[in-house]
Design an enzyme around this catalytic site. Structure first.
Site, PDB file in Angstrom:
ATOM      1  N   ASP A 158      39.788 -27.092  45.909  1.00 18.54           N
ATOM      2  CA  ASP A 158      39.788 -26.366  47.180  1.00 18.54           C
ATOM      3  C   ASP A 158      40.832 -26.971  48.114  1.00 18.54           C
ATOM      4  O   ASP A 158      41.176 -28.144  48.002  1.00 18.54           O
ATOM      5  CB  ASP A 158      38.413 -26.446  47.855  1.00 18.54           C
ATOM      6  CG  ASP A 158      37.313 -25.874  46.983  1.00 18.54           C
ATOM      7  OD1 ASP A 158      37.402 -24.688  46.626  1.00 18.54           O
ATOM      8  OD2 ASP A 158      36.372 -26.624  46.656  1.00 18.54           O
ATOM      9  N   ASP A 207      41.135 -27.315  52.137  1.00 14.78           N
ATOM     10  CA  ASP A 207      40.505 -27.134  53.444  1.00 14.78           C
ATOM     11  C   ASP A 207      41.510 -27.469  54.548  1.00 14.78           C
ATOM     12  O   ASP A 207      42.325 -28.384  54.407  1.00 14.78           O
ATOM     13  CB  ASP A 207      39.279 -28.031  53.571  1.00 14.78           C
ATOM     14  CG  ASP A 207      38.183 -27.633  52.586  1.00 14.78           C
ATOM     15  OD1 ASP A 207      38.164 -26.455  52.168  1.00 14.78           O
ATOM     16  OD2 ASP A 207      37.366 -28.493  52.225  1.00 14.78           O
ATOM     17  N   ASP A 265      33.433 -38.464  56.688  1.00 18.85           N
ATOM     18  CA  ASP A 265      32.469 -39.344  56.025  1.00 18.85           C
ATOM     19  C   ASP A 265      33.125 -40.545  55.356  1.00 18.85           C
ATOM     20  O   ASP A 265      32.811 -41.692  55.675  1.00 18.85           O
ATOM     21  CB  ASP A 265      31.617 -38.555  55.026  1.00 18.85           C
ATOM     22  CG  ASP A 265      32.422 -37.663  54.096  1.00 18.85           C
ATOM     23  OD1 ASP A 265      33.665 -37.782  54.068  1.00 18.85           O
ATOM     24  OD2 ASP A 265      31.808 -36.854  53.373  1.00 18.85           O
TER      25      ASP A 265
END
Length: 430
Positions: free
Chosen positions: A52, A54, A130
């Site tokens: 992916d 992002d 994170d």
């Protein structure tokens, strides 16, 4: 924050999705900041092909929607823009900021964030990430990388390291414990001691996560092509036990339940890595098979017919809500069919076997029978071999195989005894 110029990193635009580049450039041309962020940047630096791409920006979701006619806004806790290019979706998020003390409750009693629609700057957004390896921003304006938390060094050392105080970050979102394990296995990295140590104590916080979200995380972990390694690490950190608390005995390596699920995971990994089709229903059917079998035995002991006991046991396991995940109907239906076909495969009821070959879920049920055979051996081995032979045979051979089964299933005819009245009549006639 360290800025790495284009000349000092290996990311090239030719390795970035054309759709992602279109979004980046349109945001930039619209007067907004636009960055490729997170796993896409990390994987490109590792020489991997990202799954992916992002993007983050200082444009609000509403401003993004005005720029793209193929945009839809999703999410409640945090609004996201999905830009749709056929089968490809580019996710665009507005920079996240810090929560202000506005009188509203933003965190649960356990420290979990309850709402997240707070926008901020790229610096604040980096603080909200994170892991350090995920706080890397590729700037489409000058092709540089912004590294806020030593992410490049973490990648070079192959380390998974949380940003900030690990206990606080896990309490904010307990799913980060699962992500730490998933990334460690996927990227062949080590979780740093500071990031790993709190997991053992905080693992029970996963029970506060919505069940649907936990199920989606399970799919990411078990359908990664490295599901078996991920499962073993989840057990090591006592995380799997929180997702399926009533299956703790099944996670004992000496049990058939453990053997069945690990073989299923190994087969799934092999299929995924060979670009073959897989279904989550098969995996969860393996995970829960012996739980269902125990429930079925309970109903049999109560005097229920075998078929009724099977239906009752299936519902007891799938519909009782005893796990910390909820299995969607699109998968639970497949699990039911796989389980309910097992007795029919074992019975081999004559010509009905040929009709069973045409059943949509036959192949999955047959593969499941082969899986059980690896664990249980005899007498399933002879049955599995018979079904294998039936599928490969022509009509004449199939007729022979069915004849063998009919002969084996045929009950010996009992010698008819004449009634006393008939014997009396015969005696009178004589």
């Amino acid at each position: 924050m360290n800025i790495i110029p284009r000349s000092e990193h290996n990311i090239s635009r030719k390795d970035i999705s054309k759709s992602a580049l279109k979004v980046l450039y349109r945001l930039k041309d619209g007067g907004f900041d636009a960055y490729l962020v997170g796993g896409g940047v990390r994987d490109l630096l590792l020489g991997l092909k990202p799954k992916d791409f992002d993007i983050v920006t200082n444009a609000t979701p509403e401003q993004i929607k005005r720029l793209f006619s193929n945009c839809r806004l999703i999410g409640r806790r945090f609004r996201l823009a999905h830009i749709v290019f056929g089968p490809e979706i580019i996710e665009v998020a507005t920079f996240r900021g810090h929560h202000q003390d506005d009188g509203e409750k933003n965190q649960s009693d356990h420290g979990q964030l309850l709402r997240d629609n707070v926008y901020g700057t790229i610096d604040e957004d980096a603080e909200r990430r994170d892991f350090s390896a995920n706080a890397l921003y590729y700037n489409i304006a000058d092709f540089s990388i912004r590294d806020y938390w030593g992410g490049l060094e973490a990648i070079q050392k192959r380390q998974i390291d949380l940003i900030g105080d690990p206990e606080t970050r896990y309490r904010e979102d307990p799913v980060r414990m699962l992500r730490a394990v998933r990334f460690a296995v996927k990227l062949d990295m080590q979780i740093t001691p500071a990031t790993a140590d709190p997991i053992y104590e905080l693992a029970p916080l996963l029970q506060n996560i919505p069940k649907a979200r936990l199920f989606e995380e399970c799919l990411k972990m078990f359908l990664s092509g490295q599901g078996l390694k991920t499962f073993e690490m989840l057990l090591e950190y006592k995380l799997m036990q929180q997702i399926f608390p009533n299956l703790t005995q099944a996670f004992d390596k000496q049990t058939k339940a453990y053997q069945l699920f690990t073989i299923a995971l190994a087969n799934t990994d092999k299929r995924i890595n060979n670009d073959m089709r897989v279904t989550p229903a098969f995996l969860f059917a393996a995970l829960l098979w012996y739980e269902m079998s125990a429930a079925q035995e309970h109903y049999l002991q109560q005097g229920l017919p075998p078929q009724d006991a099977l239906h009752m046991a299936t519902s007891a396991v799938l519909d009782s809500g005893q796990f910390n995940v909820v299995i969607p109907k699109r998968f639970s239906t497949g699990i039911r069919e796989i389980w309910q076909l097992q007795p029919r495969l074992e019975k081999r009821a004559g010509k009905r076997c040929l009709k069973l070959l045409e059943y949509p879920k036959f192949r999955a049920a047959y593969d499941f029978l082969l899986l059980r055979t690896e664990v249980e051996g005899e007498p399933l081995e002879e049955i599995a071999n018979w079904w294998t032979e039936l599928q490969k045979s022509d009509e004449a051979q199939q007729a022979m195989l069915l004849g063998q089964i009919n002969q084996n299933n045929r009950k010996p005819r009992r010698k008819r005894r004449s009634s006393p009245s008939r014997r009396t009549n015969r005696n009178k006639e004589s």
